[in-house]
Motif scaffolding. Structure first.
Motif, mmCIF file in Angstrom:
data_model
loop_
_atom_site.group_PDB
_atom_site.id
_atom_site.type_symbol
_atom_site.label_atom_id
_atom_site.label_comp_id
_atom_site.label_asym_id
_atom_site.label_seq_id
_atom_site.Cartn_x
_atom_site.Cartn_y
_atom_site.Cartn_z
ATOM 1 N N ILE A 1 0.837 -1.207 0.000
ATOM 2 C CA ILE A 1 0.000 0.000 0.000
ATOM 3 C C ILE A 1 0.866 1.250 0.000
ATOM 4 C CG2 ILE A 1 -1.762 1.284 1.256
ATOM 5 C CD1 ILE A 1 -2.748 -1.347 2.392
ATOM 6 N N ARG A 2 1.969 1.208 0.743
ATOM 7 C CA ARG A 2 2.839 2.385 0.806
ATOM 8 C C ARG A 2 3.517 2.645 -0.541
ATOM 9 N NH1 ARG A 2 3.847 4.407 5.537
ATOM 10 N NH2 ARG A 2 3.833 2.422 6.646
ATOM 11 N N ILE A 3 3.874 1.610 -1.244
ATOM 12 C CA ILE A 3 4.464 1.789 -2.577
ATOM 13 C C ILE A 3 3.450 2.420 -3.530
ATOM 14 C CG2 ILE A 3 5.364 0.572 -4.591
ATOM 15 C CD1 ILE A 3 6.691 -1.405 -2.690
ATOM 16 N N LEU A 4 2.193 1.956 -3.455
ATOM 17 C CA LEU A 4 1.147 2.548 -4.294
ATOM 18 C C LEU A 4 0.948 4.024 -3.946
ATOM 19 C CD1 LEU A 4 -1.544 -0.294 -4.344
ATOM 20 C CD2 LEU A 4 -0.007 0.377 -6.197
ATOM 21 N N ALA A 5 0.920 4.337 -2.652
ATOM 22 C CA ALA A 5 0.768 5.730 -2.236
ATOM 23 C C ALA A 5 1.936 6.576 -2.713
ATOM 24 C CB ALA A 5 0.650 5.802 -0.709
ATOM 25 N N TRP A 6 3.126 6.008 -2.717
ATOM 26 C CA TRP A 6 4.321 6.711 -3.182
ATOM 27 C C TRP A 6 4.223 7.012 -4.674
ATOM 28 C CZ3 TRP A 6 8.623 4.663 -6.141
ATOM 29 C CH2 TRP A 6 9.744 5.504 -6.156
ATOM 30 N N ILE A 7 3.760 6.022 -5.454
ATOM 31 C CA ILE A 7 3.616 6.210 -6.906
ATOM 32 C C ILE A 7 2.534 7.244 -7.214
ATOM 33 C CG2 ILE A 7 2.964 5.081 -9.069
ATOM 34 C CD1 ILE A 7 4.202 2.507 -7.979
ATOM 35 N N PHE A 8 1.422 7.170 -6.504
ATOM 36 C CA PHE A 8 0.330 8.118 -6.741
ATOM 37 C C PHE A 8 0.773 9.552 -6.443
ATOM 38 C CE2 PHE A 8 -3.084 4.686 -5.757
ATOM 39 C CZ PHE A 8 -2.757 4.046 -6.951
ATOM 40 N N SER A 9 1.561 9.720 -5.394
ATOM 41 C CA SER A 9 2.033 11.069 -5.062
ATOM 42 C C SER A 9 2.946 11.616 -6.152
ATOM 43 C CB SER A 9 2.772 11.052 -3.719
ATOM 44 O OG SER A 9 3.957 10.277 -3.798
ATOM 45 N N ILE A 10 3.758 10.746 -6.733
ATOM 46 C CA ILE A 10 4.630 11.188 -7.834
ATOM 47 C C ILE A 10 3.799 11.654 -9.028
ATOM 48 C CG2 ILE A 10 6.353 10.429 -9.502
ATOM 49 C CD1 ILE A 10 7.489 8.567 -7.416
ATOM 50 N N VAL A 11 2.731 10.901 -9.334
ATOM 51 C CA VAL A 11 1.877 11.259 -10.469
ATOM 52 C C VAL A 11 1.217 12.618 -10.235
ATOM 53 C CG1 VAL A 11 -0.172 10.614 -11.777
ATOM 54 C CG2 VAL A 11 1.465 8.846 -11.097
ATOM 55 N N VAL A 12 0.763 12.859 -9.005
ATOM 56 C CA VAL A 12 0.043 14.103 -8.718
ATOM 57 C C VAL A 12 0.953 15.312 -8.855
ATOM 58 C CG1 VAL A 12 -1.174 15.415 -6.942
ATOM 59 C CG2 VAL A 12 -1.682 12.992 -7.260
ATOM 60 N N PHE A 13 2.035 15.336 -8.062
ATOM 61 C CA PHE A 13 2.858 16.551 -8.124
ATOM 62 C C PHE A 13 3.688 16.613 -9.405
ATOM 63 C CE2 PHE A 13 6.181 13.923 -6.076
ATOM 64 C CZ PHE A 13 7.313 14.324 -6.775
ATOM 65 N N GLY A 14 3.997 15.460 -9.996
ATOM 66 C CA GLY A 14 4.725 15.463 -11.261
ATOM 67 C C GLY A 14 3.886 16.006 -12.406
ATOM 68 N N SER A 15 2.612 15.643 -12.427
ATOM 69 C CA SER A 15 1.729 16.132 -13.500
ATOM 70 C C SER A 15 1.538 17.636 -13.409
ATOM 71 C CB SER A 15 0.362 15.430 -13.407
ATOM 72 O OG SER A 15 0.495 14.032 -13.571
ATOM 73 N N ILE A 16 1.370 18.131 -12.181
ATOM 74 C CA ILE A 16 1.152 19.567 -12.025
ATOM 75 C C ILE A 16 2.419 20.364 -12.332
ATOM 76 C CG2 ILE A 16 0.524 21.376 -10.389
ATOM 77 C CD1 ILE A 16 -1.236 19.348 -8.967
ATOM 78 N N VAL A 17 3.556 19.878 -11.878
ATOM 79 C CA VAL A 17 4.807 20.600 -12.109
ATOM 80 C C VAL A 17 5.152 20.632 -13.594
ATOM 81 C CG1 VAL A 17 7.299 20.540 -11.722
ATOM 82 C CG2 VAL A 17 5.729 20.200 -9.806
ATOM 83 N N ASN A 18 4.957 19.529 -14.307
ATOM 84 C CA ASN A 18 5.372 19.444 -15.715
ATOM 85 C C ASN A 18 4.394 20.124 -16.666
ATOM 86 O OD1 ASN A 18 7.724 17.997 -15.122
ATOM 87 N ND2 ASN A 18 6.642 16.029 -15.189
ATOM 88 N N GLU A 19 3.084 19.914 -16.439
ATOM 89 C CA GLU A 19 2.104 20.406 -17.402
ATOM 90 C C GLU A 19 0.963 21.169 -16.752
ATOM 91 O OE1 GLU A 19 0.800 17.504 -20.275
ATOM 92 O OE2 GLU A 19 2.584 16.287 -19.957
ATOM 93 N N GLY A 20 1.126 21.536 -15.524
ATOM 94 C CA GLY A 20 0.033 22.196 -14.824
ATOM 95 C C GLY A 20 -0.016 23.699 -14.989
ATOM 96 N N TYR A 21 0.911 24.253 -15.749
ATOM 97 C CA TYR A 21 0.938 25.707 -15.950
ATOM 98 C C TYR A 21 0.968 26.002 -17.447
ATOM 99 C CZ TYR A 21 2.162 25.990 -10.994
ATOM 100 O OH TYR A 21 2.155 25.883 -9.626
ATOM 101 N N VAL A 22 0.187 26.984 -17.853
ATOM 102 C CA VAL A 22 0.131 27.398 -19.259
ATOM 103 C C VAL A 22 0.318 28.915 -19.318
ATOM 104 C CG1 VAL A 22 -1.334 25.488 -19.997
ATOM 105 C CG2 VAL A 22 -2.389 27.612 -19.173
#
Length: 229
Positions: free
Chosen positions: A29-50
């Motif tokens: 469960i902790r590994i899944l939570a770790w992966i999900f957190s990467i997706v969230v902040f990674g998506s916003i940092v990379n493509e969350g600003y226009v």
């Protein structure tokens, strides 16, 4: 639970088994939570600003930079928290003091429960701001996929962190088996002096027999008298 003895772990000082550790439900469960957190902040940092119509970057969530900052913060702290508690889980077997184990479990319960709530707030905040975003603010649907991914995995993170909270509570309720630990472990590695033992020697158990003193001395020289019938 993952083990028996003290808060889900066995006797202190046991060897670390990496295969068994990875197969534990808490670790999965902790590994899944770790992966999900990467997706969230990674998506916003990379493509969350226009930068629609200007050189200034705007958040894809209704041009609300607070939404992007909040999502990045929650995801980044969750990422670091997963690494920290994963390291604690790996070293948990080596913690000899029951008091220290209890503190570690209580901290995990508090953090996991609080971050479950933070993920819920993040999901609601991002979803609300995304629903207010107009197509004109995102030409060619720029950053839309990243925005939806952050919202979706924020939702998934609620359940992973809720699962971690439940696992931590179960570990706390499991308590400890006192028979696995010595007094030294119970007192937090304090040196315990053994009680002095008293040994009885043969001289203590054997008393010299002494005849009681006579109060009167019998006159052995008195003449024998014949009784009169």
């Amino acid at each position: 639970m993952d083990g028996v003895g003290s808060f889900g772990a066995g006797r202190a000082g046991a060897a670390f088994d990496p295969i068994a550790f990875v197969q534990q439900p808490t670790t999965i469960i902790r590994i899944l939570a770790w992966i999900f957190s990467i997706v969230v902040f990674g998506s916003i940092v990379n493509e969350g600003y226009v930068n629609h119509g200007s050189e200034r970057l705007y958040c894809v969530y209704n041009k609300n930079n607070s939404a992007c900052n909040f999502g990045v913060t929650v995801g980044l702290v969750a990422f670091l928290g997963c690494l920290l508690f994963c390291a604690v889980d790996m070293k948990f077997q080596q913690i000899s003091s029951i008091k220290d184990r209890k503190k570690a479990v209580m901290v995990e319960i508090g953090f996991s429960g609080f971050w479950t709530f933070m993920w819920f707030v993040s999901f609601c905040f991002l979803a609300n701001q995304w629903s207010r975003t107009t197509p004109d603010e995102l030409p060619l649907n720029q950053g839309a996929d990243a925005a939806r991914a952050a919202i979706a995995f924020s939702f998934f993170s609620i359940f992973t962190w809720a699962g971690l909270t439940v696992r931590a509570v179960q570990k706390f309720l499991l308590g400890t088996d006192m028979s696995l630990f010595t007094t030294e472990h119970l007192d937090g590695n304090a040196t315990v002096q053994p009680f002095p033992t008293t040994t009885t020697t043969e001289a203590d158990n054997t008393d010299t027999y002494q005849s009681p003193p006579f109060t009167e001395n019998l006159d052995s020289t008195a003449p024998y008298q014949v009784p009169i019938y």
